[in-house]
Design an enzyme around this catalytic site. Structure first.
Site, mmCIF file in Angstrom:
data_model
loop_
_atom_site.group_PDB
_atom_site.id
_atom_site.type_symbol
_atom_site.label_atom_id
_atom_site.label_comp_id
_atom_site.label_asym_id
_atom_site.label_seq_id
_atom_site.Cartn_x
_atom_site.Cartn_y
_atom_site.Cartn_z
ATOM 1 N N LYS A 176 5.248 3.932 10.888
ATOM 2 C CA LYS A 176 6.160 5.303 10.075
ATOM 3 C C LYS A 176 5.810 6.442 10.574
ATOM 4 O O LYS A 176 4.972 7.089 12.327
ATOM 5 C CB LYS A 176 6.411 5.207 9.191
ATOM 6 C CG LYS A 176 7.036 3.858 9.038
ATOM 7 C CD LYS A 176 7.871 3.844 7.105
ATOM 8 C CE LYS A 176 8.818 2.799 7.492
ATOM 9 N NZ LYS A 176 8.728 1.966 6.491
ATOM 10 N N SER A 192 11.515 4.668 0.056
ATOM 11 C CA SER A 192 11.591 4.965 0.174
ATOM 12 C C SER A 192 13.390 5.734 0.651
ATOM 13 O O SER A 192 13.649 6.681 1.435
ATOM 14 C CB SER A 192 11.651 4.147 1.706
ATOM 15 O OG SER A 192 12.651 2.870 0.818
ATOM 16 N N HIS A 200 5.783 4.779 3.667
ATOM 17 C CA HIS A 200 6.471 6.475 3.204
ATOM 18 C C HIS A 200 5.251 7.549 3.054
ATOM 19 O O HIS A 200 5.350 8.996 3.101
ATOM 20 C CB HIS A 200 7.300 6.669 2.695
ATOM 21 C CG HIS A 200 8.359 5.525 3.174
ATOM 22 N ND1 HIS A 200 8.929 6.042 4.403
ATOM 23 C CD2 HIS A 200 9.299 5.061 3.215
ATOM 24 C CE1 HIS A 200 9.912 4.943 4.960
ATOM 25 N NE2 HIS A 200 9.982 4.332 3.731
HETATM 26 C C1 LIG Z 1 9.907 0.541 6.261
HETATM 27 C C2 LIG Z 1 8.994 0.085 4.938
HETATM 28 C C3 LIG Z 1 8.129 -2.050 5.081
HETATM 29 C C4 LIG Z 1 8.395 -2.042 6.338
HETATM 30 O O1 LIG Z 1 8.038 -1.652 7.151
HETATM 31 P P1 LIG Z 1 7.563 -2.199 8.523
HETATM 32 O O2 LIG Z 1 6.044 -1.390 9.468
HETATM 33 O O3 LIG Z 1 8.596 -1.259 9.409
HETATM 34 O O4 LIG Z 1 8.029 -3.603 8.314
HETATM 35 C C5 LIG Z 1 7.316 -1.458 3.505
HETATM 36 N N1 LIG Z 1 7.607 -1.315 2.746
HETATM 37 C C6 LIG Z 1 8.306 0.259 2.518
HETATM 38 C C7 LIG Z 1 7.748 0.979 1.282
HETATM 39 C C8 LIG Z 1 9.243 0.500 4.054
HETATM 40 O O5 LIG Z 1 9.576 2.080 3.818
#
Ligand SMILES: *Cc1c(COP(=O)(O)O)cnc(C)c1O
Length: 386
Positions: free
Chosen positions: A237, A178, A206
């Site tokens: 995302k 991330s 991602h």
């Molecule tokens: C953003 C993210 C999460 C968390 O996801 P949310 O739906 O925003 O809680 C989990 N793992 C990774 C690698 C992330 O980047």
């Protein structure tokens, strides 16, 4: 209490590690109104530019009209609605797995899945740069954690070979990291998991919606989805919605419904949110040009920033880290970019290891060529000041 906490906050501030909330008074998109000023947004994870897509908004509205807003209870009581089931079926189809299970957030998915699957007698092998939610799931599971150096398959193999006592072994990794935007070596991880009888869990937060012929993620792109026991991802995302999933075998999903505390002890997502995600999946299926666009824009911007002489690691994802070292430097550059109307956030410890503070530039399919040029010019100006 307040004196003690205020003193801790001052320590954060002295180290340039204080964080505060900015307020956005517009829809999400390439351009947003942030703290009262219009800026170009280069720090969102809305990679496909779907967060404010009218089709997603309409899908949510329609279901809100039919089913209201709240879901009333946990899914195991009476909160499991047809929209949740329909979304899970669509995710399983896209992921080509037997089943899928919704979670309210990616954070809750990681915490719930890991703590359900492993416990005190088990060992988890975790990449050093895995997301904080994975780490929290590991802590909650009470399993022993063995952290391997980032993407170091030799070190991981040594750790796996040396582990003889564990009841269960779980390897867990982000597929796209991330904060670095680089990619896990999924084929090698799958081979190691098989050789050492470990389970493999991959977090596609991602990558979902961005990679693979059908947008299912990096596992699809690399042709190893069938070798991954637990495919986790988020709908918040690239899908521009909210919520998360675990995809895998039917028995995995049946087990998680019983054992994942972040499913059992929480209220089901509002059905309109599930409907929004379903609309997003439809767009991901129907408009592969969005993924092509964002990846092409990312390649352009990455090269342009590198050619300014900035320390930008090579990569293939829309996450472009500009490495700056100190938190102070990252914060300063972020402020200067904002003066040019470019919003990029400074990523500092503890989100990243000490001494690796950076600006995390992200590109979306909504950015125009002109937006990218404006971003490059703003960086050029910052460098000339340094
Ligand atoms: C953003 C993210 C999460 C968390 O996801 P949310 O739906 O925003 O809680 C989990 N793992 C990774 C690698 C992330 O980047």
């Amino acid at each position: 209490m307040n004196d003690i906490l205020a003193a801790e906050l001052r320590v954060f501030e002295e180290k340039c590690l204080l964080r505060s909330l900015r307020t956005v008074a517009s829809a999400q998109g390439r351009e947003i109104v942030c703290d009262g000023r219009q800026v170009l947004n280069f720090c969102s994870n809305d990679y496909l530019g779907l967060a404010a897509d009218v089709r997603i908004v309409e899908a949510a509205k329609q279901v809100m009209g039919l089913h209201g807003f709240g879901s009333g209870s946990s899914r195991l009581v009476c909160g499991n609605m047809d929209e949740h089931a329909a979304l899970e079926a669509e995710i399983a189809t896209l992921k080509k797995t037997e089943a899928a299970l919704l979670f309210s957030t990616g954070y809750m998915a990681n915490v719930g899945i890991i703590s359900a699957l492993v416990g005190r007698d088990d060992v988890i092998f975790s990449d050093r740069l895995n997301h904080a939610s994975i780490l929290d799931g590991i802590v909650l599971s009470r399993a022993e954690m063995k952290r391997y150096p980032h993407n170091d398959m030799v070190a991981l193999e040594q750790m796996l070979a040396a582990e003889t006592k564990a009841r269960r072994k779980l390897i867990v990794t982000d597929s796209v990291f991330s904060m670095d935007g680089d990619v896990a070596r999924l084929p090698e991880l799958a081979a190691l998991a098989k050789r050492y009888h470990a389970w493999l869990m991959v977090d596609e937060a991602h990558a979902f919606g961005l990679f693979g012929a059908s947008g299912a993620g990096m596992a699809e792109e690399m042709g190893v989805a069938g070798s991954i026991d637990i495919q986790m991802g988020t709908l918040s995302k690239a899908a521009g919605s909210f919520g998360a999933y675990a995809a895998g075998s039917k028995v995995l999903v049946d087990f998680l419904v019983n054992a994942a505390r972040s499913v059992v002890f929480t209220t089901a997502l509002p059905p309109s949110v599930a409907a929004a995600s379903r609309a997003a999946l439809g767009i991901i299926r129907a408009e592969p040009q969005r993924r092509e666009k964002v990846l092409a824009s990312a390649a352009f911007l990455r090269e342009a920033l590198r050619s300014l002489g900035l320390d930008v690691p090579s990569g293939t994802t829309p996450i472009i880290p500009v490495m700056l070292g100190s938190a102070e430097r990252a914060l300063c550059c972020s402020k200067e970019l904002l003066e040019s109307g470019i919003l990029v956030s400074a990523i500092r410890p503890p989100t990243v290891p000490a001494g690796t503070a950076r600006l995390r530039v992200t590109v979306t399919a909504a950015h125009t060529d002109q937006d990218l040029e404006r971003c490059v010019s703003a960086f050029r100006k910052v460098i000339s000041h340094e």
